[in-house]
Enzyme design. Structure first.
Site, PDB file in Angstrom:
ATOM      1  N   LYS A  34      -0.029   5.618   4.847  1.00 58.47           N
ATOM      2  CA  LYS A  34       1.297   5.241   5.365  1.00 58.47           C
ATOM      3  C   LYS A  34       2.413   5.851   4.522  1.00 58.47           C
ATOM      4  CE  LYS A  34       0.508   0.837   4.972  1.00 58.47           C
ATOM      5  NZ  LYS A  34      -0.892   0.865   4.538  1.00 58.47           N
ATOM      6  N   THR A  35       2.292   5.669   3.223  1.00 56.20           N
ATOM      7  CA  THR A  35       3.334   6.187   2.344  1.00 56.20           C
ATOM      8  C   THR A  35       3.343   7.718   2.397  1.00 56.20           C
ATOM      9  OG1 THR A  35       3.023   4.231   0.993  1.00 56.20           O
ATOM     10  CG2 THR A  35       4.246   6.024  -0.011  1.00 56.20           C
ATOM     11  N   ASP A 225       9.384   1.437   4.083  1.00 58.79           N
ATOM     12  CA  ASP A 225       7.978   1.308   3.648  1.00 58.79           C
ATOM     13  C   ASP A 225       7.704  -0.175   3.382  1.00 58.79           C
ATOM     14  OD1 ASP A 225       5.395   1.943   2.890  1.00 58.79           O
ATOM     15  OD2 ASP A 225       5.927   2.990   1.049  1.00 58.79           O
ATOM     16  N   GLU A 226       6.457  -0.593   3.444  1.00 52.46           N
ATOM     17  CA  GLU A 226       6.051  -1.990   3.185  1.00 52.46           C
ATOM     18  C   GLU A 226       6.899  -2.964   4.026  1.00 52.46           C
ATOM     19  OE1 GLU A 226       3.509  -2.580   1.111  1.00 52.46           O
ATOM     20  OE2 GLU A 226       3.473  -0.994  -0.401  1.00 52.46           O
ATOM     21  N   GLN A 256      -1.317  -7.035   4.568  1.00 49.69           N
ATOM     22  CA  GLN A 256      -0.911  -6.995   3.164  1.00 49.69           C
ATOM     23  C   GLN A 256       0.403  -7.728   2.911  1.00 49.69           C
ATOM     24  OE1 GLN A 256      -1.626  -3.288   0.845  1.00 49.69           O
ATOM     25  NE2 GLN A 256      -2.027  -2.377   2.833  1.00 49.69           N
ATOM     26  N   ARG A 610      -7.123  -1.742  -3.702  1.00 50.07           N
ATOM     27  CA  ARG A 610      -6.543  -0.862  -4.727  1.00 50.07           C
ATOM     28  C   ARG A 610      -7.611   0.063  -5.308  1.00 50.07           C
ATOM     29  NH1 ARG A 610      -2.578  -0.427  -2.751  1.00 50.07           N
ATOM     30  NH2 ARG A 610      -3.492  -1.750  -1.172  1.00 50.07           N
TER      31      ARG A 610
END
Ligand SMILES: Nc1ncnc2c1ncn2[C@@H]1O[C@H](COP(=O)(O)OP(=O)(O)OP(=O)(O)O)[C@@H](O)[C@H]1O
Ligand SMILES: [Mg+2]
Length: 747
Positions: A34-35, A225-226, A256, A610
């Protein structure tokens, strides 16, 4: 030179990058790029000739913004510097710097940080003669902040019957008035707090359509983002800015979302489709970060949540090793086993310590990890938090302990003479210091005899303080370090002060003190230890507090330690998630409802994802709590992972030598310890255990708990509608339970 996006991105990622106009949402699993898509999207816009000043990219942390800018710069060169890129707070503070006068603030407004806000609230509480224990500044600020994040103004707050009922139930009917006064004072001082930056941006855009227009024309492309972690106030800002051009692209992962406690609202994702019916949605399902085993394990956990958008994340990477589960007999042993495992993996795999991260639910858990890493000489850094012994509350209690052992320790004395507050002002302290200097006495001598040269009104609290310390000296002379420290923590008022603070930060400070006491208890319980005095303990930790930390803080390769919350968006080769126990993770304080439990599960999902190559989970079967060894149950989350991806590894017994055993022994004198004996609970709940109605429960009543057995209620406390009962159980000692889940039977 045009970028060949298809060689850098998979077809869905490339499609999301190349769709330039119109609203777009990328809802994708962890590690699916995504990033990376956002970064290339910006590069693509710049390449197509869009002016960088017309692009607004909002991220969740400054670190993320910096990294994204660097990545774009690599692709497109210095033009990246002119992008509007940053956190919500930094970007809108910048805009308010040129527009604040329109809403009555000076353009040179001051930004109050959290400490400034708390101090101001403290002053107002005092002026209004309210009970400062009930109206703790951090708690009041939390309420005000929550209101602002939902765009509830002072007026709305004062007139909303539901809010009023809530505050009255929590016995804090004056929060609205405090909010009003606080806002007026900030306004008069030309100051905004962090939440005001977003709140006032909303006010500005609402009241001044010409200004809104200006920024709508400026930010032709908006990216977030996020997105799953935005709150209502942030949501509305982005919606307004994008209302004209409708070129808004948000990326996020509903699985998330972990900031509900700060007002993040997952419905922002779910409602995005309603706001933009012409929306293009992209789903990215391939995870590029992790091995198959890690991705499958993460999927098997998150599918237990009901509230989530369906998506199946997969990986084309190698299967990788199974997820390891380490079971330890105590938290200290958990630290040792994790440190050993890191050392072993580094040696076997020729890795760097940068490849490793240890993640935990609460900051207090770093203590056992830090100690174990230090013993093996493994460098580490703590991200987004302080090393355990550098924390304010730990330094405060340690200062009391130092002063008890050595009254000439002037730094310690100055640190705690008026903490918790006992009416000894700065002027008095200065007077004491100059008197000591002039008469060539130590500060302690002057403090202990303050009545001889100060009026009683001023000297009484000073002498009272000295008497307290003298009584601690007596206790420390008779008792071991743990008993003395526990007595001091209680008697000094520190525990009470921290307990009254119900904010997230307050809670963590209270836990840290508990953790320090646990450490002292383990110290005195060590059968090999001869000198168990407070002085001996302090000498031991003095080694920890100064020199070691300087080494640990050095630049260079180091294991990263942090809470799961701060690990968002990051990736590491090998990840350890420690403290996988009930009441710790999921956290006891956080699971009053299914929604809370689901948020804890999302947090676990963030933690698992992660890891790139290897994931290790650990738990301890016993932990010290308030100086009592308590048995712990392994976390329900461990059982949620599909067992085919897990390898259960138990604590090494004395017979099982690791290939590196000789190294550990040489480096740390680490002798494999037999699991500590935990007193088994004899109580067995009857099969027909039915809980009673506890709404009228009173202190002194005898109760029965399905796990802890019989006990007597020693105290009840209700705050914000939640009642906590302190119960002294016959077999397991004192426990503080939330009444709503304790399922007690009243006798
Ligand atoms: N198409 C691709 N080819 C190669 N590597 C990729 C590709 N897409 C993503 N990656 C890599 O996968 C990793 C995860 O990507 P990224 O951090 O962008 O994911 P994310 O979806 O933002 O993750 P999170 O949900 O944790 O924020 C990064 O190391 C990234 O460079
Ligand atoms: Mg990301």
């Amino acid at each position: 030179m045009a970028l060949d996006y298809l060689s850098l991105l998979n077809p869905s990622q490339a499609a999301a990058v190349l769709q330039i106009e119109g609203p777009c949402m990328i809802i994708a699993g962890a590690g699916s790029g995504k990033t990376r898509v956002l970064t290339y999207r910006i590069a693509n816009l710049l390449e197509k000739g869009v002016d960088p000043f017309n692009i607004l990219a909002l991220t969740f942390t400054n670190k993320a913004a910096k990294e994204m800018r660097a990545r774009v710069e690599k692709v497109v060169g210095p033009a990246a510097r002119n992008l509007w890129m940053g956190t919500f707070h930094s970007v809108f503070a910048k805009i308010l710097r040129s527009e604040a006068d329109k809403i009555g603030y000076p353009r040179s407004f001051t930004i109050y940080d959290t400490q400034d806000s708390k101090t101001l609230i403290g002053q107002i509480v005092k002026e209004l003669e309210l009970d400062d224990k009930l109206y703790k500044p951090s708690l009041v600020l939390g309420r005000i902040s929550a209101a602002k994040n939902k765009l509830i103004s002072v007026n709305q707050y004062l007139h909303d019957p539901a809010i009023k009922a809530d505050d009255e139930a929590a016995l804090r009917p004056k929060i609205g008035v405090l909010y009003q006064q606080y806002q007026q004072r900030c306004f008069k001082a030309g100051a905004m707090d962090f939440d005001d930056l977003l709140f006032n941006t909303n006010v500005l855009f609402k009241e001044h359509t010409d200004i809104l227009n200006k920024y709508q024309n400026m930010f032709r492309f908006v990216m977030v983002d996020e997105y799953q972690d935005t709150n209502y106030s942030q949501y509305l800002i982005t919606r307004k800015l994008a209302a004209k051009e409708r070129n808004i692209c948000v990326v996020g992962d509903d699985a998330q979302s972990i900031y509900a406690f700060r007002g993040a609202d997952i419905t922002n994702i779910l409602n995005f489709e309603k706001d933009y019916p012409e929306l293009q949605v992209f789903k990215l399902e391939q995870n590029y970060r992790s091995t198959k085993n890690i991705v499958w394990a993460a999927n098997s956990v998150i599918k237990n949540n009901q509230a989530q958008l369906r998506k199946d994340v997969y990986s084309e990477n190698e299967d990788g090793t199974l997820i390891e589960v380490i079971k330890a007999a105590s938290d200290n042993e958990e630290g040792k086993l994790v440190a050993n495992s890191i050392f072993e993996d580094k040696m076997n795999g020729h890795l760097s310590y940068d490849n490793f991260a240890i993640l935990y639910r609460t900051n207090a858990q770093s203590r056992a990890m830090e100690e174990a890493l230090r013993k093996l000489n493994i460098k580490y850094k703590i991200v987004g938090g302080l090393s355990f012994y550098q924390r304010k509350e730990i330094k405060d209690l340690v200062a009391y302990l130092r002063l008890t052992v050595n009254q000439n320790d002037e730094q310690a004395l100055r640190r705690v003479i008026n903490y918790p507050k006992r009416g000894i002002g700065d002027t008095t302290i200065s007077k004491l210091i100059t008197t000591a200097d002039e008469a060539n006495h130590t500060l302690w001598e002057v403090v202990a005899h303050a009545d001889q040269f100060m009026p009683a009104r001023v000297s009484n609290p000073v002498v009272g303080f000295a008497e307290k310390i003298k009584s601690y000296m007596v206790v420390a002379g008779k008792e071991d370090a743990f008993e003395a420290a526990k007595f001091i923590a209680k008697n000094s008022g520190m525990l009470e002060e921290l307990y009254a603070d119900k904010s997230i930060e307050g809670l963590s400070r209270y836990e840290n003190i508990q953790e320090l006491l646990n450490g002292i208890k383990e110290y005195v319980d060590d059968p090999e230890r001869e000198d168990k005095s407070l002085a001996a303990f302090l000498q031991d930790i003095a080694l920890v507090t100064d020199s070691d930390l300087k080494d640990a803080a050095q630049e260079g390769e180091a294991v990263t330690l942090m809470t799961i919350h701060s690990a968002k968006g990051l990736e590491f080769r090998n990840v350890y998630i420690v403290g996988m126990e009930e009441n710790l993770f999921p956290s006891q304080m956080m699971i009053t409802s299914r929604a809370d439990l689901e948020e804890e599960r999302r947090l676990f999902y963030v933690a698992i994802t992660r890891a790139e190559k290897k994931l290790t989970l650990s738990y301890a079967t016993s932990r010290y709590q308030w100086g009592n060894l308590r048995s712990c149950e392994k976390s329900r989350f461990l059982d949620e992972i599909d067992p085919q991806y897990v390898n259960f590894k138990f604590a090494a017994g004395p017979g099982e030598a690791s290939p590196f055993q000789h190294v550990f022994e040489r480096r740390s004198n680490l002798i494999p310890t037999a699991p500590r004996k935990v007193q088994a609970t004899k109580y067995v709940a009857p099969a027909d255990f039915t809980p009673s109605d506890t709404s009228k429960l009173q202190a002194g009543q005898r109760v029965e708990h399905a796990k802890f057995g019989f006990g007597v209620v020693s105290a009840l406390e209700t705050q914000q509608g939640t009642t906590k009962a302190t119960i002294l159980f016959e077999e397991v000692g004192e426990k503080v339970l939330l009444l709503s889940f304790a399922k007690l039977r009243v006798h």
